[in-house]
Design a protein around this motif. Structure first.
Motif, PDB file in Angstrom:
ATOM      1  N   VAL A 226       0.705  -0.908   0.544  1.00 23.42           N
ATOM      2  CA  VAL A 226      -0.013  -0.160   0.564  1.00 23.42           C
ATOM      3  C   VAL A 226       1.057   1.351  -0.192  1.00 23.42           C
ATOM      4  O   VAL A 226       1.221   1.154   1.062  1.00 23.42           O
ATOM      5  N   VAL A 227       0.510   1.859  -1.199  1.00 19.75           N
ATOM      6  CA  VAL A 227       1.422   3.577  -1.286  1.00 19.75           C
ATOM      7  C   VAL A 227       0.330   4.239  -0.489  1.00 19.75           C
ATOM      8  O   VAL A 227      -0.531   4.600  -0.777  1.00 19.75           O
ATOM      9  N   VAL A 228       0.865   5.396   0.731  1.00 25.08           N
ATOM     10  CA  VAL A 228       0.560   6.214   1.617  1.00 25.08           C
ATOM     11  C   VAL A 228       1.268   7.478   0.778  1.00 25.08           C
ATOM     12  O   VAL A 228       2.665   7.826   1.212  1.00 25.08           O
ATOM     13  N   VAL A 229       1.111   8.426   0.615  1.00 19.49           N
ATOM     14  CA  VAL A 229       1.308   9.846   0.718  1.00 19.49           C
ATOM     15  C   VAL A 229       0.602  10.828   0.858  1.00 19.49           C
ATOM     16  O   VAL A 229      -0.719  11.127   1.239  1.00 19.49           O
ATOM     17  N   THR A 230       1.533  11.304   2.423  1.00 24.86           N
ATOM     18  CA  THR A 230       0.994  11.611   3.416  1.00 24.86           C
ATOM     19  C   THR A 230       0.982  13.086   3.766  1.00 24.86           C
ATOM     20  O   THR A 230       1.783  14.211   2.050  1.00 24.86           O
ATOM     21  N   LYS A 231       0.701  14.096   4.081  1.00 24.56           N
ATOM     22  CA  LYS A 231       0.571  15.818   4.056  1.00 24.56           C
ATOM     23  C   LYS A 231       0.504  16.394   3.199  1.00 24.56           C
ATOM     24  O   LYS A 231       0.816  17.386   2.255  1.00 24.56           O
ATOM     25  N   THR A 232      -0.503  16.008   2.656  1.00 26.22           N
ATOM     26  CA  THR A 232      -1.502  16.591   1.520  1.00 26.22           C
ATOM     27  C   THR A 232      -2.014  17.401   1.731  1.00 26.22           C
ATOM     28  O   THR A 232      -1.998  18.764   0.369  1.00 26.22           O
ATOM     29  N   ASP A 233      -1.597  18.344   2.652  1.00 25.82           N
ATOM     30  CA  ASP A 233      -2.236  19.710   3.490  1.00 25.82           C
ATOM     31  C   ASP A 233      -1.432  20.385   2.481  1.00 25.82           C
ATOM     32  O   ASP A 233      -1.647  22.062   2.776  1.00 25.82           O
ATOM     33  N   ASP A 275      -7.033  15.016   8.790  1.00 27.45           N
ATOM     34  CA  ASP A 275      -7.872  13.886   8.892  1.00 27.45           C
ATOM     35  C   ASP A 275      -8.560  13.746   7.757  1.00 27.45           C
ATOM     36  O   ASP A 275      -9.525  12.965   8.055  1.00 27.45           O
ATOM     37  N   LYS A 276      -7.799  13.563   7.041  1.00 29.11           N
ATOM     38  CA  LYS A 276      -8.188  12.742   5.340  1.00 29.11           C
ATOM     39  C   LYS A 276      -7.493  11.265   5.328  1.00 29.11           C
ATOM     40  O   LYS A 276      -6.574  10.853   5.311  1.00 29.11           O
TER      41      LYS A 276
END
Length: 496
Positions: A226-233, A275-276
């Motif tokens: 699973v690829v998670v892209v963090t800090k999209t804010d 919290d997305k």
């Protein structure tokens, strides 16, 4: 009463236990009841949630790995460690009212610690493990390189595990089946997985219909990814500070999705701050590890909350993003269009301050002080002579208006009587007053009118002739001895 209870329970035992005898003896009743109880316990234990499942989290430093796990745990106090961290997630099966814990291994962002991976991923637990690759949207230029780097590290580690080839092939086939059997859930669907209408025939037939063939699962690790892209804010910051446009975000997304195709990976865009997709990610991991129901369809509308489950994507769906690529091409190398900003680098270098060695710092200070000292010494030590000369011009206007000439004359005579050295000093003092005085009145010329001694001189400050005589008198005063100066003074006065 006890006997009657056993009598009532006997028929129950006979119904529940297959092959029970027709005899109603107490001994047979007891045996049948124990068999029933053991059978129930065995059934319940086999349905309990496994406690051997684990997640391996890999990514660069400051990519948000620990923060992400802390948010999933609901623990804001989670502290970041080093090397290889271990946490766990509480897993609750609401249908069975059962609980278990899922281990979470968080790798250090420094790849030099990759050897510690052997404690988290072994040949024994590989079938119970899921890999989470974490990248950071606040530094998008690192995304693709980081994904490939950590995927290679996991791949090389699995190759060294010496998993039996039969078992490895079985794990790889499980991922192929899972990817192919995915069906997008619809409203009210009970289970989006393994729909009977789409899985007729043998496994070979299923493998043939893999979407886009070789582009999907060409890098099959044997473990779910699973690829998670963090800090999209941080997307808003990229748009403001680095002039990112929608096509930049689409360019990044299509590259990540192509990577996910190769590894059969799911994709999440998350933001802990806003919290997305945090709860959605937790539910999806439980679905993949424990086969919990999961009915959320893909989310591709919001650019900062993307969710693409494993098995849904293909190149045709990715190509929709190409429509927004006006100034770049989909096949362009990632870092040609998503390059590290030069400004960001220079700012970082400017902020870095390297402290001098203590001795070197003190030597610099000594050099500065040694340059300043001579100027100070010149101001302090010659106070007896030149400094007095330098300070009198600042005060000479007050001296001219307040102090009469006789006072100056008496001081001069007393000083000349004291010593020859002080006579020269005073001569220089008055000479400097005369030479520096331009248009204003003289502060007291020593020259006197005819017939008067220097002691009772009262000459106007604007008298140029008297001032020139005073200058000549001072010149003789500095060159002559004490006695001739005293004798010459009246002559000079009479001559004037």
């Amino acid at each position: 009463s006890g006997h009657s209870c056993r009598g009532k329970m006997a028929p129950i035992g006979e119904k529940l236990v297959m092959g029970a005898t027709q005899e109603n003896s107490d001994e047979d009743e007891g045996k049948n009841l124990w068999s029933t109880i053991l059978s129930d316990v065995s059934t319940q234990s086999s349905s309990k949630l496994p406690s051997c499942k684990s997640i391996i989290v890999a990514g660069e430093d400051e990519s948000g790995k620990t923060t992400l796990i802390a948010k999933m745990r609901g623990d804001d106090e989670l502290k970041k460690g080093a090397g290889l961290e271990y946490f766990y997630l509480e897993v609750h099966d609401e249908d069975r009212d059962d609980h278990t814990r899922c281990g979470v291994w968080v790798m250090d962002g420094d790849s030099h610690h990759r050897g510690l991976l052997r404690f988290a991923l072994s040949a024994e637990n590989i079938e119970h493990t899921l890999v989470l690759l974490v990248v950071d949207m606040s530094r998008p230029w690192t995304i693709l390189e980081s994904l490939q780097k950590w995927a290679d590290i996991i791949h090389h580690h699995i190759d060294r595990l010496k998993v039996p080839p039969e078992k490895m092939k079985e794990l790889e086939q499980q991922l192929v089946r899972q990817y192919q059997e995915y069906v997008e859930p619809e409203e009210g669907a009970q289970s989006p997985q393994r729909p009977k209408a789409l899985t007729p025939g043998t496994g070979d037939e299923e493998t043939v219909v893999l979407p886009l063939g070789e582009d999907v699962l060409t890098h099959n690790l044997g473990v779910p990814v699973v690829v998670v892209v963090t800090k999209t804010d941080a997307i808003s910051t990229l748009e403001k500070e680095h002039d990112y446009r929608e096509e930049h975000l689409d360019f990044i997304q299509q590259h990540i999705r192509k990577f996910c195709l190769r590894y059969g990976a799911a994709l999440f865009y998350t933001s802990v701050k806003e919290d997305k997709n945090i709860h959605l990610l937790t539910k999806y991991l439980e679905h993949r590890l424990y086969d919990f129901p999961f009915h959320t369809p893909p989310l591709v509308v919001e650019k900062d909350a993307i969710f693409i489950p494993s098995g849904w994507d293909n190149h045709n769906k990715i190509s929709i993003l190409y429509e927004n690529l006006h100034n770049m091409k989909a096949e362009d190398p990632f870092n040609d269009n998503i390059a590290k900003p030069i400004i960001r680098k220079s700012v970082g270098e400017a902020r870095e301050v390297i402290a001098d060695d203590e001795q070197a710092f003190l030597m610099k200070q000594q050099a500065v002080l040694s340059k300043a000292l001579p100027a100070g010494a010149q101001r302090d030590s010659p106070q007896r002579s030149p400094m007095g000369v330098q300070r009198t011009p600042e005060r000479r206007a007050n001296v001219a208006s307040v102090s009469p000439i006789p006072a100056g004359g008496k001081k001069l005579e007393g000083a000349k009587g004291a010593s020859g050295a002080s006579e020269g000093v005073l001569a220089n003092f008055f000479n400097s007053l005369l030479s520096k005085k331009t248009g204003a009145g003289s502060p007291g010329a020593p020259g006197t009118p005819p017939g008067k001694s220097p002691g009772n001189t009262s000459v106007g400050p604007a008298d140029k002739a008297v001032r020139s005589d005073a200058a000549a008198e001072l010149d003789r005063l500095t060159r002559g001895t004490r006695k001739p100066v005293q004798g010459q003074s009246p002559q000079s006065s009479s001559a004037s």
